[in-house]
Design a protein around this motif. Structure first.
Motif, PDB file in Angstrom:
ATOM      1  N   ILE A  56       0.962  -1.227  -0.006  1.00  0.00           N
ATOM      2  CA  ILE A  56       0.013   0.002  -0.158  1.00  0.00           C
ATOM      3  C   ILE A  56       0.871   1.239   0.030  1.00  0.00           C
ATOM      4  O   ILE A  56       1.971   1.341   0.529  1.00  0.00           O
ATOM      5  N   ALA A  57       0.542   2.299  -0.780  1.00  0.00           N
ATOM      6  CA  ALA A  57       1.338   3.402  -0.785  1.00  0.00           C
ATOM      7  C   ALA A  57       0.352   4.586  -1.241  1.00  0.00           C
ATOM      8  O   ALA A  57      -0.464   4.442  -2.056  1.00  0.00           O
ATOM      9  N   VAL A  58       0.865   5.789  -0.684  1.00  0.00           N
ATOM     10  CA  VAL A  58      -0.186   6.977  -0.964  1.00  0.00           C
ATOM     11  C   VAL A  58       0.649   8.158  -1.140  1.00  0.00           C
ATOM     12  O   VAL A  58       2.043   8.280  -0.531  1.00  0.00           O
ATOM     13  N   SER A  59       0.686   8.605  -2.543  1.00  0.00           N
ATOM     14  CA  SER A  59       1.463   9.589  -2.880  1.00  0.00           C
ATOM     15  C   SER A  59       1.810  10.619  -1.688  1.00  0.00           C
ATOM     16  O   SER A  59       1.104  10.942  -0.993  1.00  0.00           O
ATOM     17  N   THR A  60       2.855  11.283  -1.754  1.00  0.00           N
ATOM     18  CA  THR A  60       3.138  12.593  -0.727  1.00  0.00           C
ATOM     19  C   THR A  60       2.323  13.651  -0.922  1.00  0.00           C
ATOM     20  O   THR A  60       1.728  13.909   0.246  1.00  0.00           O
ATOM     21  N   ALA A  61       1.668  13.924  -1.938  1.00  0.00           N
ATOM     22  CA  ALA A  61       0.713  14.856  -2.100  1.00  0.00           C
ATOM     23  C   ALA A  61      -0.577  14.730  -1.497  1.00  0.00           C
ATOM     24  O   ALA A  61      -1.386  15.352  -1.392  1.00  0.00           O
ATOM     25  N   ALA A  62      -0.985  13.424  -1.390  1.00  0.00           N
ATOM     26  CA  ALA A  62      -2.310  13.003  -1.030  1.00  0.00           C
ATOM     27  C   ALA A  62      -2.409  12.286   0.459  1.00  0.00           C
ATOM     28  O   ALA A  62      -3.195  11.953   0.958  1.00  0.00           O
ATOM     29  N   GLN A  63      -0.941  12.347   1.187  1.00  0.00           N
ATOM     30  CA  GLN A  63      -0.899  11.833   2.466  1.00  0.00           C
ATOM     31  C   GLN A  63      -1.663  12.691   3.326  1.00  0.00           C
ATOM     32  O   GLN A  63      -1.900  13.745   3.090  1.00  0.00           O
ATOM     33  N   GLY A  64      -2.053  12.118   4.581  1.00  0.00           N
ATOM     34  CA  GLY A  64      -2.684  12.854   5.728  1.00  0.00           C
ATOM     35  C   GLY A  64      -4.090  13.187   5.568  1.00  0.00           C
ATOM     36  O   GLY A  64      -4.758  13.866   6.288  1.00  0.00           O
ATOM     37  N   ARG A  65      -5.010  12.441   4.492  1.00  0.00           N
ATOM     38  CA  ARG A  65      -6.128  12.872   4.425  1.00  0.00           C
ATOM     39  C   ARG A  65      -7.126  11.670   4.536  1.00  0.00           C
ATOM     40  O   ARG A  65      -8.362  11.510   4.010  1.00  0.00           O
ATOM     41  N   GLY A  66      -6.425  10.398   5.028  1.00  0.00           N
ATOM     42  CA  GLY A  66      -7.331   9.196   5.205  1.00  0.00           C
ATOM     43  C   GLY A  66      -7.410   8.183   4.174  1.00  0.00           C
ATOM     44  O   GLY A  66      -8.189   7.343   4.058  1.00  0.00           O
ATOM     45  N   LEU A  67      -6.834   8.518   2.942  1.00  0.00           N
ATOM     46  CA  LEU A  67      -6.940   7.817   2.098  1.00  0.00           C
ATOM     47  C   LEU A  67      -6.078   6.254   2.220  1.00  0.00           C
ATOM     48  O   LEU A  67      -6.752   5.267   1.818  1.00  0.00           O
ATOM     49  N   GLY A  68      -5.113   6.189   3.053  1.00  0.00           N
ATOM     50  CA  GLY A  68      -4.531   4.782   3.305  1.00  0.00           C
ATOM     51  C   GLY A  68      -5.736   4.191   4.081  1.00  0.00           C
ATOM     52  O   GLY A  68      -5.865   2.829   3.789  1.00  0.00           O
ATOM     53  N   ARG A  69      -6.436   4.713   4.991  1.00  0.00           N
ATOM     54  CA  ARG A  69      -7.500   4.041   5.824  1.00  0.00           C
ATOM     55  C   ARG A  69      -8.569   3.561   5.028  1.00  0.00           C
ATOM     56  O   ARG A  69      -8.996   2.343   5.133  1.00  0.00           O
ATOM     57  N   VAL A  70      -9.096   4.644   4.056  1.00  0.00           N
ATOM     58  CA  VAL A  70     -10.043   3.924   3.060  1.00  0.00           C
ATOM     59  C   VAL A  70      -9.585   2.635   2.134  1.00  0.00           C
ATOM     60  O   VAL A  70     -10.225   1.634   2.041  1.00  0.00           O
ATOM     61  N   LEU A  71      -8.342   2.653   1.605  1.00  0.00           N
ATOM     62  CA  LEU A  71      -7.976   1.693   0.774  1.00  0.00           C
ATOM     63  C   LEU A  71      -7.652   0.433   1.690  1.00  0.00           C
ATOM     64  O   LEU A  71      -7.967  -0.669   1.418  1.00  0.00           O
ATOM     65  N   MET A  72      -7.151   0.527   3.111  1.00  0.00           N
ATOM     66  CA  MET A  72      -7.100  -0.584   3.909  1.00  0.00           C
ATOM     67  C   MET A  72      -8.613  -1.211   4.472  1.00  0.00           C
ATOM     68  O   MET A  72      -8.645  -2.309   4.162  1.00  0.00           O
ATOM     69  N   LEU A  73      -9.384  -0.315   4.327  1.00  0.00           N
ATOM     70  CA  LEU A  73     -10.791  -0.978   4.742  1.00  0.00           C
ATOM     71  C   LEU A  73     -11.402  -1.528   3.556  1.00  0.00           C
ATOM     72  O   LEU A  73     -12.003  -2.613   3.706  1.00  0.00           O
ATOM     73  N   ARG A  74     -11.237  -1.370   2.442  1.00  0.00           N
ATOM     74  CA  ARG A  74     -11.609  -1.688   1.410  1.00  0.00           C
ATOM     75  C   ARG A  74     -10.794  -3.397   1.170  1.00  0.00           C
ATOM     76  O   ARG A  74     -11.892  -4.269   0.792  1.00  0.00           O
ATOM     77  N   LEU A  75      -9.471  -3.313   1.270  1.00  0.00           N
ATOM     78  CA  LEU A  75      -9.126  -4.448   0.992  1.00  0.00           C
ATOM     79  C   LEU A  75      -9.463  -5.490   2.071  1.00  0.00           C
ATOM     80  O   LEU A  75      -9.637  -6.545   1.812  1.00  0.00           O
ATOM     81  N   ILE A  76      -9.625  -5.152   3.496  1.00  0.00           N
ATOM     82  CA  ILE A  76     -10.254  -5.987   4.481  1.00  0.00           C
ATOM     83  C   ILE A  76     -11.543  -6.696   3.955  1.00  0.00           C
ATOM     84  O   ILE A  76     -11.914  -7.639   4.053  1.00  0.00           O
ATOM     85  N   ASP A  77     -12.647  -5.560   3.620  1.00  0.00           N
ATOM     86  CA  ASP A  77     -13.729  -5.965   3.067  1.00  0.00           C
ATOM     87  C   ASP A  77     -13.534  -6.868   1.821  1.00  0.00           C
ATOM     88  O   ASP A  77     -14.412  -8.133   2.151  1.00  0.00           O
ATOM     89  N   GLU A  78     -12.804  -6.882   1.077  1.00  0.00           N
ATOM     90  CA  GLU A  78     -12.567  -7.675  -0.084  1.00  0.00           C
ATOM     91  C   GLU A  78     -12.019  -9.035   0.590  1.00  0.00           C
ATOM     92  O   GLU A  78     -12.309 -10.352  -0.029  1.00  0.00           O
ATOM     93  N   ALA A  79     -11.204  -8.958   1.435  1.00  0.00           N
ATOM     94  CA  ALA A  79     -10.589 -10.384   2.232  1.00  0.00           C
ATOM     95  C   ALA A  79     -11.793 -11.110   2.672  1.00  0.00           C
ATOM     96  O   ALA A  79     -11.972 -12.267   2.667  1.00  0.00           O
ATOM     97  N   ARG A  80     -12.550 -10.106   3.485  1.00  0.00           N
ATOM     98  CA  ARG A  80     -13.626 -11.088   3.922  1.00  0.00           C
ATOM     99  C   ARG A  80     -14.750 -11.671   3.026  1.00  0.00           C
ATOM    100  O   ARG A  80     -15.195 -12.919   3.111  1.00  0.00           O
ATOM    101  N   ALA A  81     -14.915 -11.013   1.897  1.00  0.00           N
ATOM    102  CA  ALA A  81     -16.079 -11.478   0.845  1.00  0.00           C
ATOM    103  C   ALA A  81     -15.278 -12.706   0.379  1.00  0.00           C
ATOM    104  O   ALA A  81     -16.030 -13.566  -0.459  1.00  0.00           O
ATOM    105  N   ARG A  82     -13.942 -12.909   0.077  1.00  0.00           N
ATOM    106  CA  ARG A  82     -13.544 -14.053  -0.505  1.00  0.00           C
ATOM    107  C   ARG A  82     -13.170 -15.147   0.627  1.00  0.00           C
ATOM    108  O   ARG A  82     -12.815 -16.193   0.175  1.00  0.00           O
ATOM    109  N   GLY A  83     -13.705 -14.857   1.794  1.00  0.00           N
ATOM    110  CA  GLY A  83     -13.466 -16.050   2.702  1.00  0.00           C
ATOM    111  C   GLY A  83     -12.414 -15.966   3.825  1.00  0.00           C
ATOM    112  O   GLY A  83     -12.461 -16.777   4.521  1.00  0.00           O
ATOM    113  N   ALA A  84     -11.829 -14.995   4.000  1.00  0.00           N
ATOM    114  CA  ALA A  84     -10.484 -15.094   4.854  1.00  0.00           C
ATOM    115  C   ALA A  84     -11.227 -14.823   6.296  1.00  0.00           C
ATOM    116  O   ALA A  84     -12.021 -13.886   6.365  1.00  0.00           O
TER     117      ALA A  84
END
Length: 174
Positions: free
Chosen positions: A77-105
């Motif tokens: 996971i990586a967020v460009s320097t220009a986009a850091q500090g605005r919650g984008l990393g959290r949104v990406l992580m939550l979406r990956l966790i949701d996908e993991a759950r949907a795949r049965g993890a």
């Protein structure tokens, strides 16, 4: 600033690699390794971009989660320097966790550089717990990796109950 997310494709690899090389100059993935992961059906990669500029990738994140497997792994996971500090990393992580759950993890694992307190804080705030340390994991810097795990709670099915002040289509005034 707002962003949109979409599934990454091979055409996104050059933009992903631009962020990868900027954020991880000494231990970036190779273009070939990134392209293999993005194309792998067992992986799920997302990119984030401004709604009016879909070609302007500001962040990416990847998950390895074969369908039906009990474990998943956050690959990167990586967020460009220009986009850091605005919650984008959290949104990406939550979406990956949701996908993991949907795949049965039932569990999601990751490794994080021990010298990255911002990422460690994010993962801890999402419920990841430290399992151990891999000494000198990140080369050539010889930086330790902290191994973390999130236990994904089973989805709970429940019937929605209307609040007492809500009128539902089934109610009549007769």
């Amino acid at each position: 600033m707002t962003w949109q997310l979409r599934r990454a494709g091979l055409a996104d690899v050059p933009a992903i690699m631009a962020i990868e090389n900027a954020m991880f100059p000494s231990d970036a993935w190779s273009t070939d390794a990134m392209a293999r992961d993005v194309a792998d059906p067992h992986c799920y990669y997302l990119v984030a971009f401004p709604p009016d500029a879909p070609e302007q990738i500001e962040a990416y994140a990847g998950l390895l989660a074969p369908r039906g497997a009990p474990e998943a792994d956050i690959q990167t996971i990586a967020v460009s320097t220009a986009a850091q500090g605005r919650g984008l990393g959290r949104v990406l992580m939550l979406r990956l966790i949701d996908e993991a759950r949907a795949r049965g993890a039932r569990e999601v694992f990751l490794e994080v550089r021990a010298d990255n307190p911002g990422a460690i804080h994010l993962y801890t705030s999402l419920g990841f717990a430290e399992l151990g340390v891999r000494r000198g994991y990140y080369k050539p810097d010889n930086v330790d990796a902290i191994v973390m795990r999130l236990n994904i709670p089973a989805p709970q099915a429940a019937l929605a109950e209307p609040s007492p002040n809500t009128t539902t289509p089934l109610e009549t005034n007769s």
